[in-house]
Write a protein that holds these residues in place. Sequence first.
Motif, short mmCIF file in Angstrom:
data_model
loop_
_atom_site.label_atom_id
_atom_site.label_comp_id
_atom_site.label_asym_id
_atom_site.label_seq_id
_atom_site.Cartn_x
_atom_site.Cartn_y
_atom_site.Cartn_z
N ASP A 60 -6.18 -2.73 1.65
CA ASP A 60 -4.86 -3.35 1.55
C ASP A 60 -4.06 -3.15 2.84
N ASP A 64 -7.82 1.87 4.29
CA ASP A 64 -7.50 1.21 3.02
C ASP A 64 -7.56 -0.31 3.23
N PRO A 114 0.82 -1.21 0.00
CA PRO A 114 0.00 0.00 0.00
C PRO A 114 0.86 1.26 0.00
#
Length: 248
Positions: free
Chosen positions: A118, A116, A79
């Motif tokens: 990820d 996020d 990420p």
Amino acid sequence: MLCNPHRVPLTYLDWNSVPEEIKSAIWKEIEDNIEDCPAEFQPVAMRSYQWKELVSYWRTMDAKLIETRNSKNREWRGPDHRTGRTHFSQIRHEMSANGENTDKMSVFIKTRDENDPDVKAVVEEFNQNLAEIPESLQTIEFTGPVLLVSHILLFFQSNEITTDGHEKVCLVSYTIPKHDVAEGIVVSKDPLVKVDGKPLGSDFWKVLVKKAKIPNASLEGPRKKFCTIGEAVDCAVAWRSCDVFVEE
């Protein structure tokens, strides 16, 4: 180009609202005229004929295959951070001043968007791997390698990569123009596997050279005992993954 109201009507307030057909038409015009790039926009010290040769190379199938492989390699980075131009050293200094931990995992979370998916996946994998380690070994020094392993496992899972390999491949030279220099077998794609005592990292694979097509071609990752493909037959070498192509 974007200032031309006949290409992009000024009624659109932001780029995201511009219809895809208009964007596609603009991109096609750029691609069709890229060879005629004005000199002021070309790289410094590059002559016009060199620019045209470079554009021609970019359009070849070899270049497109390398682009695809490099795109996959970039996924190793995990990420993206959201710190802009702020150095991590500055972030660590500020965290330390605020009494926060500055181990790798703490900095990773601080510099990423915790919402996020990820990022959440990496944190979850990290916690699972850490839970398997005795509490006496769960030190700050130990969290760095655990975070790295978490990244690697997630990459393997998301790309369905196995570490045992054994694909028959063609090795391509790292110089331009590209040439097929050898045939081989992938031994490992694991970035922690070592060749001559040095870990492969995310950019190289361990490959067993079976046949030299250009014996005097230089190795991308020179071994201690030899430097050319011809000398490396029946030996394992480190080869940049973007220059390894699976044989049909």
